[in-house]
Design a protein around this motif. Structure first.
Motif, short mmCIF file in Angstrom:
data_model
loop_
_atom_site.label_atom_id
_atom_site.label_comp_id
_atom_site.label_asym_id
_atom_site.label_seq_id
_atom_site.Cartn_x
_atom_site.Cartn_y
_atom_site.Cartn_z
N GLY A 38 0.79 -1.22 0.00
CA GLY A 38 0.00 0.00 0.00
C GLY A 38 0.82 1.27 0.00
N LEU A 39 2.08 1.18 -0.44
CA LEU A 39 2.98 2.33 -0.39
C LEU A 39 3.26 2.86 -1.80
N HIS A 40 2.19 3.16 -2.52
CA HIS A 40 2.32 3.59 -3.91
C HIS A 40 3.08 4.91 -4.04
N GLY A 41 2.99 5.75 -3.01
CA GLY A 41 3.62 7.06 -3.10
C GLY A 41 5.12 7.05 -3.10
N VAL A 42 5.74 5.95 -2.68
CA VAL A 42 7.21 5.91 -2.63
C VAL A 42 7.79 4.97 -3.69
N ILE A 43 6.94 4.42 -4.55
CA ILE A 43 7.42 3.44 -5.52
C ILE A 43 8.49 4.02 -6.44
N ASP A 44 8.24 5.20 -7.00
CA ASP A 44 9.19 5.78 -7.96
C ASP A 44 10.55 6.02 -7.29
N ALA A 45 10.53 6.59 -6.09
CA ALA A 45 11.79 6.86 -5.39
C ALA A 45 12.49 5.55 -5.02
N ALA A 46 11.72 4.55 -4.61
CA ALA A 46 12.31 3.26 -4.24
C ALA A 46 12.93 2.58 -5.46
N GLN A 47 12.28 2.69 -6.61
CA GLN A 47 12.85 2.11 -7.83
C GLN A 47 14.15 2.81 -8.21
N LEU A 48 14.18 4.13 -8.06
CA LEU A 48 15.41 4.86 -8.33
C LEU A 48 16.53 4.37 -7.42
N CYS A 49 16.21 4.22 -6.14
CA CYS A 49 17.24 3.81 -5.17
C CYS A 49 17.77 2.42 -5.46
N VAL A 50 16.87 1.48 -5.74
CA VAL A 50 17.35 0.11 -5.99
C VAL A 50 18.16 0.08 -7.29
N SER A 51 17.79 0.90 -8.27
CA SER A 51 18.58 0.97 -9.50
C SER A 51 19.99 1.46 -9.22
N GLU A 52 20.10 2.52 -8.43
CA GLU A 52 21.41 3.11 -8.16
C GLU A 52 22.27 2.20 -7.29
N LEU A 53 21.66 1.58 -6.27
CA LEU A 53 22.45 0.71 -5.39
C LEU A 53 22.94 -0.53 -6.14
N ALA A 54 22.07 -1.10 -6.98
CA ALA A 54 22.49 -2.27 -7.75
C ALA A 54 23.52 -1.88 -8.81
N SER A 55 23.32 -0.73 -9.43
CA SER A 55 24.27 -0.28 -10.46
C SER A 55 25.63 0.02 -9.87
N ASN A 56 25.66 0.49 -8.62
CA ASN A 56 26.94 0.72 -7.95
C ASN A 56 27.74 -0.57 -7.81
N VAL A 57 27.03 -1.66 -7.50
CA VAL A 57 27.71 -2.95 -7.40
C VAL A 57 28.29 -3.34 -8.77
N ILE A 58 27.51 -3.14 -9.80
CA ILE A 58 27.96 -3.49 -11.16
C ILE A 58 29.19 -2.67 -11.54
N ARG A 59 29.13 -1.34 -11.29
CA ARG A 59 30.21 -0.45 -11.72
C ARG A 59 31.47 -0.60 -10.89
N HIS A 60 31.31 -0.70 -9.57
CA HIS A 60 32.45 -0.57 -8.68
C HIS A 60 32.95 -1.89 -8.09
N VAL A 61 32.10 -2.92 -8.11
CA VAL A 61 32.54 -4.22 -7.62
C VAL A 61 32.77 -5.17 -8.79
N GLY A 62 31.83 -5.17 -9.73
CA GLY A 62 32.04 -5.97 -10.93
C GLY A 62 30.79 -6.69 -11.39
N THR A 63 30.63 -6.78 -12.70
CA THR A 63 29.51 -7.52 -13.27
C THR A 63 29.60 -8.98 -12.86
N GLY A 64 28.46 -9.55 -12.52
CA GLY A 64 28.42 -10.93 -12.10
C GLY A 64 28.58 -11.15 -10.61
N THR A 65 28.77 -10.07 -9.86
CA THR A 65 28.93 -10.20 -8.41
C THR A 65 27.63 -10.68 -7.76
N PRO A 66 27.67 -11.70 -6.92
CA PRO A 66 26.47 -12.10 -6.18
C PRO A 66 26.10 -11.01 -5.17
N ALA A 67 24.83 -10.68 -5.12
CA ALA A 67 24.36 -9.64 -4.21
C ALA A 67 22.97 -10.01 -3.71
#
Length: 232
Positions: A38-67
């Motif tokens: 029931g938290l529709h109001g934070v979906i866009d911000a949460a999607q942005l955050c998960v994108s950035e946090l996951a992308s940080n792992v890809i960029r700075h730790v490495g593609t294929g890293t288990p997370a």
């Protein structure tokens, strides 16, 4: 009980492999779970955050890293965590320009969250952030007093419906039917007391639309104010 019938906001986690194609999947899963909460109001911000946090792992730790993605409630905030096994590559806030092609990830996270940070352990690190929801409590919802009153009514309405309320799968559809039953019963009550049911429906619809519009205006105004003044 939450505003979505039978769905509690229990923490959940999802292992994933840090691959570019996985980011879209994480965004979809985030939308699904926050919608069920029931938290529709934070979906866009949460999607942005998960994108950035996951992308940080890809960029700075490495593609294929288990997370692992972990989502929970921290008081009235939504807490998003991404765990990975590298304790050296730490995300930092970069004051990147508007035209910069990289370096703005955590700046975006900073802009939409109340706070974020990194926790190091012996064999992994956890990057986290917390989003404000506007909920009155961790178990509450943003629907206000009217929604609270209806949920108290629906929670015990109709005997068999009460048991189905906690069924889990299909619970939203079940409770929608219970809500329709309540509306039908109210219309019967009005007619039995010599009132015009159609007129009552028209008045209720008009009042609902006015209140919904007022709520949307206030929410938009609040978001505009918050965008220029975010507390840390």
């Amino acid at each position: 009980m939450d505003c979505i019938a039978g769905v509690s906001r229990k923490p959940w986690s999802l292992p994933f492999t840090a691959e570019p194609q996985e980011v879209a999947s994480l965004r979809r899963i985030m939308r699904l779970h926050l919608g069920l909460w029931g938290l529709h109001g934070v979906i866009d911000a949460a999607q942005l955050c998960v994108s950035e946090l996951a992308s940080n792992v890809i960029r700075h730790v490495g593609t294929g890293t288990p997370a692992t993605l972990v989502v929970s409630m921290s008081g009235t905030r939504v807490r998003i965590e991404v765990h990975d096994s590298d304790t050296r590559a730490l995300p930092v806030f970069l004051d990147a320009g508007l035209d910069a092609e990289s370096g703005r990830g955590m700046a975006l996270v900073t802009a939409v969250t109340d706070r974020w940070g990194v926790q190091l352990q012996a064999d992994q690190k956890m990057t986290w952030c917390e989003l404000p929801t506007g909920l009155p409590s961790a178990e509450g919802h943003s629907g206000g007093a009217r929604v609270s009153r209806v949920e108290a009514l629906l929670g015990g309405y109709g005997g068999e419906q009460e048991r189905l309320w906690l069924a889990g799968a299909g619970a939203v559809a079940v409770v929608e039917e219970a809500a329709i039953d309540v509306l039908v019963d109210v219309l019967h009550w009005l007619r039995a007391h010599g009132r015009d049911a159609d007129e009552a429906l028209d008045r209720a619809q008009t009042r609902f639309e006015v209140e919904a519009e007022d709520t949307e205006v206030l929410a938009t105004r609040g978001n505009e104010e918050d965008s220029g003044h975010v507390s840390r």
